[in-house]
Design an enzyme around this catalytic site. Structure first.
Site, short mmCIF file in Angstrom:
data_model
loop_
_atom_site.label_atom_id
_atom_site.label_comp_id
_atom_site.label_asym_id
_atom_site.label_seq_id
_atom_site.Cartn_x
_atom_site.Cartn_y
_atom_site.Cartn_z
CD GLU A 84 -2.90 -1.31 2.23
OE1 GLU A 84 -4.09 -1.64 2.02
OE2 GLU A 84 -2.45 -1.12 3.38
CD GLU A 91 -3.65 -7.00 3.13
OE1 GLU A 91 -4.71 -6.44 3.53
OE2 GLU A 91 -2.55 -6.43 3.12
#
Length: 986
Positions: free
Chosen positions: A419, A496
Site C-alpha cells: 500500500e 489479503e
C-alpha cells in the site's frame, strides 16, 4: 553527518551513513559477543532534551534506568501502566503532520548505553557491530567514536568496529528516535512502537557473504548447486549427502536424484563452507525452482495453491520483540491448521522465523519494510514512491531485504512492500531485485491496475464473483494493451482476503471453491494471523485483565480495534475463524455417499500422496458411538481421487444402529490423521474429515394438546403458567422463565460495525432495530392452547413485524415429562430497507452458569456462512465456556442447526428441541450488555442465563475490510414460521 546539525540524519531521506553493505544472515563458528540484556536507558522528550555527552565512555549513567534489549520501550511496565510513553495505533493515518521528510521536533528519543568486555584474543580486526532491528532511526557510538546512523526499522544494519573495539571494557551508546524520515516509509497497519527491539551483537566477519543457488529440474530429477562466496581467502564447500567434499563452491554441480524442497516435503541438505582460516559456516540447502508456466504459479514443475496467512510479529506483552519459542509456536500452529504459506506483512521478519519456515515447510512471500499508506487520504500527494529524492531509500530497503534472506528455500517471492501507491521508485526496486535474484518472483499489490513491474497479479478483498472473473482471465482490461497482455499472462493471488476481525470471516468456503476451480488462481493469504491486543490490567493483582486496542492509551488519532483482526487471539489461542479456515483448506477431501455406501478421498496435495495418513471411521447414533475402526484407503497420488466401499464393520455398525431404533439421526464420520510424527505435529493429529447422515431421525411423537385454562391471575397450559394480560410465559414446571419473545437484534460484530458501503450496524440503528418495542395485541386461550398476537416495531417508524405466538402443551403421566410447543409466525409490514440481524426468540432463566448439552454441529460456534468446521455430534459444555472472548465484545457463541439441547442450572433442567433445528446461544449476560461493552472485563454476570433460539442469523461476511455476506446469507425481512419445543420433568 551534517556538522552544523548533528541530528540532521533524523529527517534526512538517506537510509543511513557509515553502514556496511547488506549481506546474508548466517551463523558461523567464529566468536560472537551477544549484547542482549539490560542496558542503561533514558527517554528524552525530543531533540531539545538530549544528553550532550552521553556517548563518552566515562559518562556516569548509574542514575539511568535499566531497560531490556531487545524490547519496545512503550511496552515496558505492562500489563500495568506503560513506563515510557505509550503504544499508539493507526491503520492508515500518520500520527504526526504529513510534511515529508520532516517530523515533530518533540520526538521521543531513547538514549541507550551498554558497557561490555572484549576478551583477550578476540579478533577485533574483523569485528562488526550488528543491529537486527531498531525503530525508527538511530545513531551509534563506540567508545565515544561515532560509527554512523541508520533507518529501516525491520532491517539488519551493520557497522565496522575494527578500529574502535579494544580489549577489556568498551562502551556502546545508541540514540534511537521514535520518528524520522523513515517513518513515512513505515506506515504499516500496526502499533507504533520504538526501540532496539531485535538482538544486538558483535560478530567476526570472515566469510563476508554467500548466495546459495540450488535449482531443481523436474523433468530429469536433477539438482544444480552453485554457491557464490565473498571472502578474503579461499573457501571450500562440502555437502556429504550429495558427494560434494571440500570442493569449489562456485561449481556448478549437477546432482542426480535429489529430493526437492517444498512445503509438503521440506527436504534440506546439510552442507558447510570452510575457509582456509578455519571458519566453518553451516548451510541448509533446499533445491527448488519457481516459475510461471502458462499463467500458473509452479514450484518444481507442479502448480501450487497458497493456503496462507499474513503474519505480523506480535506478542501482547512484548510487542514486536519475539522469542524463538513464540516464533516456533506460530509455525507449528500454522502447519497444524493446514496453512502452507506466509506473507511477512509488511516487513522482513526476525531471521529465525525464516529458518523455521525452511525446516517445517511454509511457502514465504518475504516482504520489504515499506508502506506509505498515510499519503492516500491526501490523494497520494508527495508520496515517496514516485519522488526521485527517495529513490536511494527504496533501493536500500529492497537490497537489505534480498541480501539478508536470499538463502532461504522457503522464500519463493520477494514482495516490494504494501500500500505505497505506484511510482518509479517501486519499479526501480523491482528492477534491482530482478537483476540480483532471478530465481524468485516479484510481488506488489499496489500496481494491480497495470502489473508492469511484477510477476503476479495481486488483489486484496475482492468478492468471489470478481475473483472468478480473474480466474477465467475476464478481468477488466488495463489502460495499456501491452500491460494488459502482460497481466493476463500472470498467476493471480489474493494477497489479503477473509478479513479475520472479530466474529468472522464468513464466506471462506465460497472463496476456496473459486480458487480450486481455476488454475490461474494461486490462492491467497487471510488477513491476518494474530490479534494485536495489548495485555492490560485494571488492578495490581491482574484480576481484571483485558486486551487494549487503539484509543485505550489516549491516542490523539487512532483506529480503534481494527488492530484486532487475526485468526489467533492475542494469547495465541485459535479463534473459531482459524478452526474454520483449517477445515476449508483441507489438503485432503473426504466425501461419504450413503446411497451407494462409498467413501471418496480426493488428494489436493501437489507432491505428497496420502500414504502419510491413517483413515479412521466413527458411527454415532444420536451422538453416541455405535462403532469405530480403521479404514483402509490406498495411497492416493497428488491430484487423484480414490473411492472405497464401506467395509463390513461400517455396514454392520449401521445395521446395528437401525435395529436399535433409538429414533435419533445416525452419522458416519471419516477422518484422516497423521500416521507418524511430523516435525510440526504428533501421530494422530487430524488433517481432514468428512461426515454424512446415514440414517434419519424418526418423526417426533405427536401429542394431544391441552386447553389453556384461566386461573387466579394467570393462564395454565399443562405445566406452564402464562401472564393473563401479556401472554408471557412465567413458569414451566418448577422453572421460572422470562420470555420468550421475538428478538431481531444482535450485538454488532466488527463486520457489521465497519464497511466500505456504510456500516450495516449504523443502518440498523438508524432504522431503530436496537430499540424495537414489543406490543401485545391479543391473548386468546382456547381448547387446544394459547395464541398471543403482537407487533414488533421501533418508535417513529412505519414498518414492523407482526408476530403470532401459538402455544400448545401436554403432560405425559407415564414419563412425568411436561411438553410445551411454541410456533412463531412472523410477517413483515411496511418498507423494510435493511436485512435483519437475527430472527428468533429470546428468553432467560435464573442462574449464573449452567451445564449445556446439545446434539447438532459443534463443538465451537458456527454461523450460516462459517460452519464448515462444525461437525454433527453430541457435545457438553458450560455457559461460561461457550462464550468466545473477542477483543471487542460482540455477537458470539452461536451453535448452528441444533436438534436438541439440555440446559441444567443448579437445580433445574430445561430440554429444547428444534423443529427440526434451531440456532442456540446461551449467555450469562444480555445482548444489551454485550452491545454496550468495549472490552471483555466490562461484561458482568447479571444472575440470569440468557437463551437465544434463532430461526436464522444474518451472515458474517468480511465487510470490516472486504465484501459483506453473499446474497444467500443475507437475512431479509420476509415471512417466516419456526417452531421449538420445551420439555421439563416434574
Amino acid at each position: 553527518m551534517n556538522d552544523l546539525d548533528p541530528n540532521a540524519y533524523v529527517e534526512d531521506r538517506s537510509p543511513g551513513t557509515g553502514r556496511l553493505r547488506p549481506r546474508a544472515a548466517f551463523t558461523t563458528d567464529l566468536p560472537t559477543i551477544a549484547l542482549d540484556g539490560d542496558w542503561r536507558f533514558r527517554l528524552a522528550a525530543g531533540l531539545d532534551d538530549l544528553t550532550e555527552d552521553f556517548a563518552t565512555p566515562h559518562f556516569d549513567d548509574t542514575g539511568w534506568d535499566l531497560l531490556a534489549v531487545p524490547s519496545c520501550w512503550q511496552m515496558t511496565g505492562l500489563p500495568g501502566e506503560p513506563r515510557y510513553g505509550a503504544p499508539a495505533y493507526t491503520n492508515i493515518r500518520y500520527p504526526f503532520p504529513v510534511d515529508p521528510p520532516r517530523v515533530p521536533r518533540r520526538n521521543p528519543t531513547g538514549e541507550y548505553r551498554r558497557a561490555f568486555d572484549v576478551p583477550a584474543g578476540f579478533p577485533s580486526a574483523s569485528a562488526v557491530l550488528r543491529f537486527e532491528g531498531v525503530d525508527s532511526a538511530f545513531a551509534v557510538w563506540l567508545n565515544g567514536i561515532r560509527l554512523g546512523d541508520g533507518k529501516g526499522s525491520r532491517l539488519t544494519t551493520e557497522f565496522d568496529v575494527a578500529a574502535q573495539l579494544r580489549p577489556g571494557r568498551n562502551v556502546l551508546a545508541v540514540r534511537v528516535h521514535q520518528w524520522s524520515s523513515g517513518s513515512y516509509l513505515e506506515d504499516q497497519d500496526m502499533w507504533w512502537l520504538s526501540g532496539i527491539f531485535r538482538s544486538v551483537s558483535v560478530v567476526i566477519r570472515g566469510v563476508e557473504d554467500f548466495f546459495v543457488r540450488a535449482a531443481y529440474d523436474h523433468t530429469t530429477g536433477r539438482g544444480t548447486l552453485a554457491v557464490d562466496v565473498t571472502a578474503p581467502d579461499r573457501v571450500s564447500l562440502s555437502v556429504p549427502e550429495l558427494g560434494i567434499v571440500a570442493a569449489d563452491p562456485a561449481g556448478p554441480y549437477v546432482v542426480e536424484g535429489v529430493e526437492p524442497w517444498s512445503d509438503e516435503n521440506p527436504r534440506l541438505y546439510a552442507g558447510e563452507l570452510v575457509s582456509e582460516a578455519g571458519e566453518r559456516v553451516p548451510l541448509r540447502i533446499g533445491f527448488r525452482t519457481v516459475a510461471v508456466v502458462d499463467g500458473v504459479l509452479t514450484v518444481n514443475g507442479r502448480p501450487i495453491s497458497l493456503r496462507g496467512v499474513n503474519r505480523h510479529e506480535w506478542h501482547p506483552l512484548t510487542g514486536r520483540t519475539l522469542t524463538e519459542d513464540t516464533m516456533l509456536a506460530d509455525v507449528l500452529l500454522m502447519k497444524q491448521h493446514n496453512i502452507n504459506a506466509v506473507r511477512t506483512s509488511h516487513y522482513p521478519p526476525d531471521r529465525r522465523f525464516l529458518d523455521l519456515c525452511d525446516e517445517h515447510g511454509l511457502w514465504v512471500f518475504c516482504e520489504g519494510d515499506l508502506e506509505t499508506h498515510g499519503f492516500e487520504p491526501g490523494g497520494w500527494r508527495r508520496n515517496p514512491s514516485d519522488d526521485p529524492d527517495w529513490r536511494e531509500a527504496y533501493l536500500d530497503r529492497a537490497a537489505r531485504l534480498v541480501e539478508r534472506d536470499k538463502n532461504h528455500p522457503s522464500v519463493i517471492v520477494w514482495s516490494l512492500g504494501n500500500e505505497s501507491g505506484t511510482g518509479a521508485n517501486l519499479a526501480a526496486a523491482a528492477d534491482w531485485i530482478r537483476r540480483r535474484d532471478d530465481t524468485r518472483l516479484i510481488h506488489y499489490e499496489g500496481d494491480w491496475a497495470s502489473c508492469a513491474y511484477v510477476d503476479l497479479y495481486s488483489r486484496m478483498y475482492i468478492g468471489v464473483d470478481e475473483l472468478a472473473a480473474v480466474g477465467r482471465g475476464q478481468e477488466a482490461p488495463t489502460a495499456d494493451p501491452a500491460d494488459d497482455a502482460h497481466r493476463r499472462a500472470l498467476p493471480a493471488v489474493l494477497c489479503e482476503y477473509g478479513h479475520a476481525m472479530g466474529n468472522g470471516p464468513g464466506g471462506l468456503t465460497d472463496y476456496q471453491l473459486v480458487i480450486e476451480a481455476h488454475p490461474r488462481l494461486a490462492g491467497g493469504f487471510i488477513w491476518e494471523w494474530i490479534d494485536h491486543g495489548i495485555l492490560r490490567s485494571t488492578d495490581e493483582d491482574d484480576a481484571r485483565s483485558f486486551y487494549a486496542y487503539g484509543g485505550d492509551f489516549g491516542e490523539e488519532v487512532h483506529d480503534g480495534n481494527f488492530v484486532a483482526d487475526g485468526l489467533l487471539f492475542p494469547d495465541r489461542t485459535p479463534s473459531p475463524g482459524l478452526v474454520e479456515f483449517k477445515k476449508v483448506i483441507e489438503p485432503v477431501r473426504i466425501s461419504i455417499d450413503p446411497a451407494h455406501r462409498r467413501i471418496s478421498v480426493r488428494n489436493l496435495h501437489h507432491v505428497r500422496d496420502t500414504g502419510y495418513l491413517d483413515f479412521r471411521w466413527t458411527m454415532e447414533d444420536g451422538g453416541e458411538s455405535v462403532g469405530s475402526g480403521a479404514l483402509s484407503v490406498p495411497a492416493t497420488a497428488p491430484g487423484a481421487t480414490t473411492e472405497v466401499e464401506w467395509p463390513a464393520d461400517v455396514r454392520a455398525a449401521l445395521d446395528s444402529a437401525r435395529k436399535n431404533r433409538s429414533g435419533h439421526e445416525v452419522w458416519l464420520t471419516v477422518s484422516a490423521v497423521l500416521a507418524a510424527d511430523e516435525t510440526w505435529a504428533g501421530a494422530g493429529h487430524e488433517i481432514a474429515w468428512g461426515q454424512a447422515q446415514v440414517a434419519p431421525a424418526t418423526a417426533p411423537q405427536p401429542f394431544t394438546p391441552l386447553p389453556a385454562v384461566a386461573r387466579d391471575g394467570y393462564l395454565a397450559l399443562g405445566a406452564a403458567r402464562f401472564d393473563a394480560r401479556s401472554g408471557a410465559l412465567l413458569q414451566f414446571g418448577d422453572l421460572e422463565v422470562a420470555g420468550p419473545l421475538l428478538d431481531i437484534w444482535r450485538a454488532p460484530i466488527d463486520n457489521d460495525v465497519r464497511g466500505s458501503g456504510g456500516p450495516l450496524a449504523d443502518r440498523w440503528r438508524a432504522a431503530g432495530l436496537h430499540r424495537m418495542r414489543h406490543e401485545i395485541l391479543g391473548v386468546e386461550p382456547d381448547g387446544s392452547g394459547l395464541t398471543v398476537t403482537a407487533r414488533l416495531a421501533p418508535a417513529g417508524a412505519s414498518f414492523g413485524l407482526g408476530v403470532v405466538y401459538r402455544w400448545t402443551g401436554c403432560d405425559e403421566p407415564d414419563t412425568g415429562l411436561a411438553r410445551l410447543r411454541l410456533e412463531t409466525a412472523v410477517t413483515p409490514d411496511g418498507p423494510w430497507t435493511v436485512p435483519l440481524p437475527r430472527l428468533g426468540i429470546a428468553m432467560s432463566l435464573p442462574g449464573t452458569d449452567a451445564e449445556v448439552e446439545w446434539f447438532g454441529p459443534g463443538p465451537g460456534e458456527a454461523y450460516r456462512d462459517s460452519r464448515a468446521a462444525a461437525r454433527v455430534g453430541r457435545y457438553r459444555s458450560t455457559v461460561s465456556a461457550m462464550q468466545t472472548p473477542y477483543v471487542r465484545p460482540q455477537e458470539n457463541g452461536n451453535r448452528h442447526r441444533v436438534r436438541r439441547a439440555r440446559i441444567t442450572t443448579a437445580d433445574r433442567t430445561l430440554l429444547i428441541t428444534g423443529d427440526p433445528v434451531i440456532d442456540l446461544t446461551v449467555r450469562p449476560w444480555s445482548t444489551a450488555a454485550l452491545t454496550a461493552a468495549d472490552h471483555q472485563h466490562d461484561l458482568v454476570r447479571d444472575g440470569r442465563i440468557h437463551l437465544h433460539l434463532d430461526h436464522a442469523h444474518h451472515g458474517l461476511g468480511s465487510a470490516a475490510c472486504g465484501p459483506g455476506p453473499l446474497a444467500p446469507d443475507v437475512l431479509a425481512a420476509v415471512p417466516a414460521v419456526f417452531s421449538v419445543e420445551f420439555s421439563t420433568g416434574r
